[in-house]
Structures are given as C-alpha cells and as structure tokens.
Design a protein around this motif. Structure first.
Motif, PDB file in Angstrom:
ATOM      1  N   THR A  44     -61.634  -6.827 -46.631  1.00 24.16           N
ATOM      2  CA  THR A  44     -62.677  -7.856 -46.758  1.00 24.16           C
ATOM      3  C   THR A  44     -63.058  -8.381 -45.387  1.00 24.16           C
ATOM      4  OG1 THR A  44     -61.863  -8.500 -48.942  1.00 24.16           O
ATOM      5  CG2 THR A  44     -63.236 -10.090 -47.761  1.00 24.16           C
ATOM      6  N   ALA A  45     -62.068  -8.608 -44.514  1.00 19.91           N
ATOM      7  CA  ALA A  45     -62.352  -9.087 -43.163  1.00 19.91           C
ATOM      8  C   ALA A  45     -63.170  -8.054 -42.382  1.00 19.91           C
ATOM      9  CB  ALA A  45     -61.055  -9.403 -42.424  1.00 19.91           C
ATOM     10  N   ILE A  46     -62.810  -6.793 -42.528  1.00 20.55           N
ATOM     11  CA  ILE A  46     -63.543  -5.729 -41.826  1.00 20.55           C
ATOM     12  C   ILE A  46     -64.998  -5.687 -42.294  1.00 20.55           C
ATOM     13  CG2 ILE A  46     -63.755  -3.225 -41.551  1.00 20.55           C
ATOM     14  CD1 ILE A  46     -60.690  -3.074 -41.659  1.00 20.55           C
ATOM     15  N   HIS A  47     -65.193  -5.752 -43.615  1.00 17.04           N
ATOM     16  CA  HIS A  47     -66.550  -5.697 -44.143  1.00 17.04           C
ATOM     17  C   HIS A  47     -67.354  -6.935 -43.734  1.00 17.04           C
ATOM     18  CE1 HIS A  47     -69.747  -4.182 -46.592  1.00 17.04           C
ATOM     19  NE2 HIS A  47     -69.766  -5.259 -47.376  1.00 17.04           N
ATOM     20  N   GLY A  48     -66.709  -8.099 -43.674  1.00 18.68           N
ATOM     21  CA  GLY A  48     -67.388  -9.318 -43.237  1.00 18.68           C
ATOM     22  C   GLY A  48     -67.855  -9.205 -41.800  1.00 18.68           C
ATOM     23  N   TYR A  49     -67.005  -8.657 -40.923  1.00 18.90           N
ATOM     24  CA  TYR A  49     -67.398  -8.442 -39.526  1.00 18.90           C
ATOM     25  C   TYR A  49     -68.543  -7.449 -39.436  1.00 18.90           C
ATOM     26  CZ  TYR A  49     -63.752 -11.050 -37.055  1.00 18.90           C
ATOM     27  OH  TYR A  49     -62.974 -12.047 -36.509  1.00 18.90           O
ATOM     28  N   GLU A  50     -68.524  -6.430 -40.274  1.00 20.56           N
ATOM     29  CA  GLU A  50     -69.607  -5.448 -40.265  1.00 20.56           C
ATOM     30  C   GLU A  50     -70.934  -6.090 -40.660  1.00 20.56           C
ATOM     31  OE1 GLU A  50     -66.998  -1.422 -41.345  1.00 20.56           O
ATOM     32  OE2 GLU A  50     -68.201  -2.445 -42.878  1.00 20.56           O
ATOM     33  N   LEU A  51     -70.895  -6.989 -41.627  1.00 17.48           N
ATOM     34  CA  LEU A  51     -72.116  -7.688 -42.031  1.00 17.48           C
ATOM     35  C   LEU A  51     -72.636  -8.578 -40.903  1.00 17.48           C
ATOM     36  CD1 LEU A  51     -71.259  -8.714 -45.719  1.00 17.48           C
ATOM     37  CD2 LEU A  51     -72.786  -6.903 -44.967  1.00 17.48           C
ATOM     38  N   LEU A  52     -71.727  -9.281 -40.221  1.00 13.76           N
ATOM     39  CA  LEU A  52     -72.141 -10.118 -39.101  1.00 13.76           C
ATOM     40  C   LEU A  52     -72.735  -9.273 -37.970  1.00 13.76           C
ATOM     41  CD1 LEU A  52     -69.126 -12.610 -38.934  1.00 13.76           C
ATOM     42  CD2 LEU A  52     -71.464 -13.154 -39.609  1.00 13.76           C
ATOM     43  N   ALA A  53     -72.148  -8.106 -37.735  1.00 12.63           N
ATOM     44  CA  ALA A  53     -72.673  -7.218 -36.696  1.00 12.63           C
ATOM     45  C   ALA A  53     -74.035  -6.664 -37.091  1.00 12.63           C
ATOM     46  CB  ALA A  53     -71.690  -6.077 -36.439  1.00 12.63           C
ATOM     47  N   LYS A  54     -74.205  -6.372 -38.373  1.00 18.19           N
ATOM     48  CA  LYS A  54     -75.485  -5.845 -38.851  1.00 18.19           C
ATOM     49  C   LYS A  54     -76.598  -6.866 -38.686  1.00 18.19           C
ATOM     50  CE  LYS A  54     -77.685  -3.829 -42.945  1.00 18.19           C
ATOM     51  NZ  LYS A  54     -77.482  -3.452 -44.380  1.00 18.19           N
ATOM     52  N   ASP A  55     -76.274  -8.136 -38.873  1.00 16.30           N
ATOM     53  CA  ASP A  55     -77.267  -9.203 -38.746  1.00 16.30           C
ATOM     54  C   ASP A  55     -77.464  -9.660 -37.305  1.00 16.30           C
ATOM     55  OD1 ASP A  55     -76.390 -10.864 -41.869  1.00 16.30           O
ATOM     56  OD2 ASP A  55     -77.807  -9.245 -41.438  1.00 16.30           O
ATOM     57  N   GLY A  56     -76.706  -9.081 -36.379  1.00 11.75           N
ATOM     58  CA  GLY A  56     -76.912  -9.419 -34.973  1.00 11.75           C
ATOM     59  C   GLY A  56     -76.111 -10.596 -34.471  1.00 11.75           C
ATOM     60  N   TRP A  57     -75.176 -11.107 -35.279  1.00 10.39           N
ATOM     61  CA  TRP A  57     -74.381 -12.255 -34.835  1.00 10.39           C
ATOM     62  C   TRP A  57     -73.301 -11.843 -33.841  1.00 10.39           C
ATOM     63  CZ3 TRP A  57     -75.712 -17.122 -35.584  1.00 10.39           C
ATOM     64  CH2 TRP A  57     -76.529 -17.441 -36.670  1.00 10.39           C
ATOM     65  N   ILE A  58     -72.656 -10.696 -34.085  1.00  9.62           N
ATOM     66  CA  ILE A  58     -71.591 -10.215 -33.209  1.00  9.62           C
ATOM     67  C   ILE A  58     -71.856  -8.750 -32.897  1.00  9.62           C
ATOM     68  CG2 ILE A  58     -69.903 -11.851 -34.127  1.00  9.62           C
ATOM     69  CD1 ILE A  58     -68.719  -9.595 -35.785  1.00  9.62           C
ATOM     70  N   LYS A 358     -82.497 -14.373 -32.421  1.00  9.42           N
ATOM     71  CA  LYS A 358     -83.636 -13.704 -31.795  1.00  9.42           C
ATOM     72  C   LYS A 358     -83.622 -13.932 -30.285  1.00  9.42           C
ATOM     73  CE  LYS A 358     -86.607 -11.755 -33.263  1.00  9.42           C
ATOM     74  NZ  LYS A 358     -86.897 -10.314 -33.335  1.00  9.42           N
ATOM     75  N   SER A 359     -83.280 -15.127 -29.855  1.00  6.46           N
ATOM     76  CA  SER A 359     -83.218 -15.422 -28.422  1.00  6.46           C
ATOM     77  C   SER A 359     -82.194 -14.541 -27.719  1.00  6.46           C
ATOM     78  CB  SER A 359     -82.871 -16.899 -28.187  1.00  6.46           C
ATOM     79  OG  SER A 359     -83.857 -17.749 -28.712  1.00  6.46           O
ATOM     80  N   GLU A 360     -81.026 -14.382 -28.330  1.00  4.26           N
ATOM     81  CA  GLU A 360     -80.000 -13.542 -27.722  1.00  4.26           C
ATOM     82  C   GLU A 360     -80.469 -12.102 -27.609  1.00  4.26           C
ATOM     83  OE1 GLU A 360     -77.083 -14.955 -26.482  1.00  4.26           O
ATOM     84  OE2 GLU A 360     -78.414 -16.620 -26.923  1.00  4.26           O
ATOM     85  N   SER A 361     -81.175 -11.630 -28.621  1.00  7.63           N
ATOM     86  CA  SER A 361     -81.704 -10.264 -28.579  1.00  7.63           C
ATOM     87  C   SER A 361     -82.726 -10.108 -27.462  1.00  7.63           C
ATOM     88  CB  SER A 361     -82.338  -9.914 -29.932  1.00  7.63           C
ATOM     89  OG  SER A 361     -82.976  -8.651 -29.887  1.00  7.63           O
ATOM     90  N   ILE A 362     -83.606 -11.083 -27.315  1.00  8.61           N
ATOM     91  CA  ILE A 362     -84.628 -11.013 -26.277  1.00  8.61           C
ATOM     92  C   ILE A 362     -83.999 -11.104 -24.890  1.00  8.61           C
ATOM     93  CG2 ILE A 362     -86.581 -12.266 -25.278  1.00  8.61           C
ATOM     94  CD1 ILE A 362     -87.487 -12.912 -28.082  1.00  8.61           C
ATOM     95  N   LYS A 363     -82.987 -11.960 -24.739  1.00  7.69           N
ATOM     96  CA  LYS A 363     -82.292 -12.054 -23.455  1.00  7.69           C
ATOM     97  C   LYS A 363     -81.714 -10.704 -23.054  1.00  7.69           C
ATOM     98  CE  LYS A 363     -80.849 -16.902 -23.876  1.00  7.69           C
ATOM     99  NZ  LYS A 363     -79.668 -17.780 -24.067  1.00  7.69           N
ATOM    100  N   SER A 364     -81.138 -10.026 -24.016  1.00  2.00           N
ATOM    101  CA  SER A 364     -80.550  -8.719 -23.733  1.00  2.00           C
ATOM    102  C   SER A 364     -81.609  -7.730 -23.260  1.00  2.00           C
ATOM    103  CB  SER A 364     -79.843  -8.190 -24.987  1.00  2.00           C
ATOM    104  OG  SER A 364     -79.296  -6.909 -24.754  1.00  2.00           O
ATOM    105  N   GLN A 365     -82.766  -7.725 -23.921  1.00  2.00           N
ATOM    106  CA  GLN A 365     -83.848  -6.815 -23.517  1.00  2.00           C
ATOM    107  C   GLN A 365     -84.371  -7.150 -22.128  1.00  2.00           C
ATOM    108  OE1 GLN A 365     -86.829  -5.965 -26.713  1.00  2.00           O
ATOM    109  NE2 GLN A 365     -85.588  -7.345 -27.950  1.00  2.00           N
TER     110      GLN A 365
END
Length: 515
Positions: A44-58, A358-365
């Motif tokens: 469950t923890a692994i899948h939760g981290y995967e969801l957060l990564a998919k949404d761009g949080w981590i 979105k800001s973090e994504s733009i900063k990275s670009q």
C-alpha cells in the motif's frame, strides 16, 4: 478499502507539506517507515508513493529514494527596496488594448470554487439590486473570519466587479490631480485606473520585506497624500508575504496621519503552505481601510464576484454603488454561497497545491533551458512565478516584446515595476490554462533568437578573419604589385633621398663671398 488507505497516505503527505515538515527537495521517509507509521502494508505504501509520483508531487531517483519536487538550483532574485518615491505621469499609461490583453493574465482562467453543479446555478440571470442577498453576504462574513477579519452583515456589499469598488472609492475620497500613494509592485490595473481617473499615482517600491515605512510617512506628509493603496498578501510580483509587525506599523501610520486606505486583497487565499495570513483590515480598529476582495473568472463566461466592507467613513459609497446597479445576479450569489461552504479551506488548499505543483514543473523546465541566465523570485503564494533575466535574455525579451502582448499567462515586468531594471523581469501566471503553450513559445523564441545571434556573430567573425587575411597577404606582397592592383603609382623613394649630406665648411665661404 485499499483506495481509502491510499487516500489516507496522500492526505498524510499533504498534511506534512502544510505543516512545513516536508518541503520541495526534501527526501521522503522510507517506504517501510511510512508503512509502519501509517499502519498500512508495504504494498500500500509503495502504491501510494507511485500515485504521488504520477501526480508530480514526488520523484523517484535510482538508488536514492523519493524526493519532493522540485528544489531549483537557480539563484534567488532579490527585489530591491525603493529608496525614494516616484510620481507616475501619463506616459506610464497603457492603451485599452494592452489592458484588455493583460486581464486574463492577471486573473487566471480557473477558479477552485466552481464545479459543474455551481455553473448551472450561476447561469440564473435573475437580476438583483442593493448590497446583495443575506445568505451570500453571510457566507462572505464566515469566509473573512478565516482571514482574521471580524465583520458584520450590514458592512458587506457585493458587486460583479472588484475594480468597480475601487473606482467608486477613488471618486468618493479624492479629486482630480490629487496624489494617491500606491505600494508597488501591485496589480497594475490599480495604477492604470488612477491615471484614467485623472489622479496622480505616487509609487514606492517594496522590497523582499515590504516597503520603507519611514519613506512612506515622509511621502504622505510632503506630497499631501489623500489616499493610500495597499496590495494584499501574495500580491504581485510573486506572493510577497508581509510580516505581522509591518502590517501593524502600517495601520499605526494610517492612524497617525488620519489617511484612508484601500486594501486590494484578491489572492490572499493562495498561500502555498495552506494557511491564511492576516490582513491589514484584520488590524484596523478605526475603520480607516476599505477592504476589497473577491474571486475573478468565477464561471466559464469570465464573470467576477467581489465584496467590500463599507464600514466607518466608507459607508458614504453606498449611494453611488446602489445607483450603479453592480449587484450580481441571484444565481451568481447562490453559487458563491455554496462555494464558500464548510469545505472552502480544503478546496483552496487543493487549488494552491495544484499551482505549486505546476510552478515546480515550470521551474524545472526553465532551469534545464536557461541554466544560470535567470534567477527566480521565491514565491510564498499567489498565482505568479516571477523571473529575473540577465542581459542577454533581456535583449531577447525586448525582441519578442511585440508578440508577447497576445500571450496568456505572460506579463512583462514593465507593467508592474517602475524601476530602471523593469525590463529584466517577466511573470508567468501558472494558473492560466495555456501557460504550457506560452512557456513553450517563450523558450522556442529565445532559443531561435540565440541561434540567430550566434550565426550573425559567426558570420561577422568570418568576415573579420577574411579581412585580416587579405591585409596580411597584401602586406607580404611586393609594393609594385600592390600599386598595380589598386591602379596607383608606386611611391618608390630613391636611395639618394635617404642619404644625409656631409657638412663642407668651404660652401659657407663661397656663399659668403659670392652671395
């Protein structure tokens, strides 16, 4: 049941962000420790981290673990504190076309309150006059309490446009050619409205920690200031968070000088840490501040809904507001009441986190594209991400300036800065729907200009090398050949001309005797 566990894990992560326990760039706790702490299985923890990564949080880094997105390595920009006030003349005015083009950029194209069911409610066009329905005003009172503002129902007045409140207040408390003090950078619709009404904006630039209050006091006394305009928390340029001490000193200054003020507070609900800051109005005990707030682009038609607290001396605005018939329709007021429900904090937190992501994504670009050619102004909230460019990028921005006028989500620094380095700044409204396309256009345009400049420099260098080569060959060639090539006679000196005559004393005697 599993989905519920995943959601609990996501809620825990967002709570850590709100508390400040986790911030962009921090390493996430290990999967095993999270699973043990939250009493869930490792899967469950692994899948939760995967969801957060998919949404761009981590993001996951091989052999290192998970990290919160994205800590920029770009240097931090520092807005300079204004050392003197500046009077704006008509030359700072924008055309109506420019002001219309900036409207969407300033307000964004999405509001967290409106869902599909509320859009149908807002479409009810039944007219309403007066200060607004009691239920809607009561919802505003409850919402303002989150900002630390204790108000009463009779003081709240609703309108379909925040600038209408501002315009009426300026008319009520000033006359043409009166000086109005404005703290900048701010929403430039304020300074433009003052110029349009024939008032004289006197601006003081705020730095990273607000404006110089000693300078403001001197300006109020010497320039005979009739009204002060205070941008609210998280105003332009980049979520400037003003300290509580500074807020209290401002309120005390207004009391000492007996000067009315307007607080333009359209974005204080967009704090990236998920908490509401206090406002100037929450400290106002003598009703010297007219508080204006609201939500812009509340529905798909771009309608706004704003409110003002007309207490104390500002009650004089009631008659003109009633005559102007700016009251929103009943449908819009009902939609506002349902939008400002008990879940308002959760809605706004979700919205601000989406902006942060979105800001973090733009900063990275931007970091990958421009490296150390630009710096970022640290944002604490609001809609905008502000960049300060070096000289080479600034020149490219000037070249793109004519086309920038029609790009949603992009705001030139010259609109809100009145300092010499205004052209170095550019703002991105990350809540605009088309910000990704605008960012791509911006990077592509600058990349093209840089490539063109390199080609021009290479061509100029090649031509310079060719000229040097010709001159070098010509210098080594015989003089006769050079003269024939240029159709000029060779300038050949005789060897006799180069021999100095020997002195003979007999010549002096002959000249003397025979003249």
């Amino acid at each position: 049941m599993a989905a519920f566990l995943y959601q609990n894990l996501i809620d825990w992560f967002q709570e850590q962000l709100t508390k400040g326990a986790l911030s962009a760039g921090d390493k996430m706790p290990s999967l095993r420790s999270v699973a043990k702490e939250q009493s869930v299985s490792l899967n469950t923890a692994i899948h939760g981290y995967e969801l957060l990564a998919k949404d761009g949080w981590i993001e996951s880094r091989p052999k290192s673990g998970y990290f919160v997105c994205h800590r920029s390595q770009l240097r931090a920009a520092i807005p300079l504190l204004g050392e003197q006030h500046q009077t704006l003349s008509k030359q700072f005015g924008l055309t109506l076309s420019q002001r219309a083009q900036d409207q969407i950029t300033l307000t964004g194209e999405y509001n967290p309150l409106m869902q599909a069911d509320l859009l149908n409610m807002a479409s009810n066009g039944q007219k309403c006059i007066g200060q607004g329905e009691k239920e809607a005003r009561q919802s505003v009172v409850q919402y303002l309490s989150l900002l630390g503002i204790q108000s009463h129902l009779d003081a709240v007045w609703l309108a379909n446009n925040a600038l209408a409140f501002f315009t009426q207040a300026v008319h009520q408390f000033t006359n043409k050619q009166d000086n109005v003090l404005v703290i900048t950078p701010c929403d430039h619709r304020l300074t433009q409205t003052l110029l349009s009404l024939g008032r004289v904006p006197v601006v003081i630039t705020a730095g990273a920690h607000g404006a110089d209050l000693d300078l403001a006091k001197t300006c109020i006394e010497e320039k005979n200031i009739r009204l002060v305009v205070l941008p609210g928390q998280f105003a332009l340029p980049a979520g400037q968070l003003i300290s509580n001490l500074s807020l209290r000193r401002w309120v005390a200054l207004l009391d000492d000088t007996n000067t009315p003020a307007i607080e333009w507070d359209m974005t204080s609900y967009l704090g990236y840490k998920g908490s509401f800051p206090i406002t100037y109005k929450s400290l106002d005990t003598h009703a010297r501040i007219l508080y204006i707030g609201g939500f812009e682009h509340l529905d798909q038609y771009g309608n706004d809904l704003a409110w003002a607290l007309l207490d104390g001396q500002f009650s004089a605005c009631r008659e003109t507001l009633f005559a102007s018939q700016l009251t929103p329709s009943r449908g819009m007021q009902m939609a506002l009441s349902h939008g400002l429900d008990k879940n308002i904090s959760r809605k706004l937190n979700a919205f601000t986190r989406a902006i942060w992501r979105k800001s973090e994504s733009i900063k990275s670009q931007l970091e990958a594209e421009f490296g150390n050619k630009m710096s970022l102004l640290p944002a604490k909230g609001g809609r905008f991400l502000w960049l300060q460019c070096d000289l080479s990028l600034t020149e490219h921005l000037k070249a793109l300036c004519l086309n920038m006028e029609s790009k949603p989500g992009l705001l030139l620094g010259g609109r809100v800065f009145y300092e010499e380095n205004a052209s170095e700044w550019i703002g991105l409204n990350v809540s605009c729907n088309e910000i990704d396309q605008t960012l791509l256009w911006l990077m592509t345009g600058i990349r093209h200009l840089e490539a063109s400049q390199i080609r021009v420099e290479d061509t100029a260098l090649a031509e310079e090398d060719a000229v040097e080569a010709v001159e070098r060959v010509s210098a080594d060639a015989p003089l006769i050949g050079k003269a024939q090539k240029t159709n000029e006679k060779p300038n050949i000196k005789s060897n006799k001309d180069d021999i100095e005559p020997v002195y003979n004393p007999m010549l002096d005697l002959i000249n003397h005797d025979f003249g």
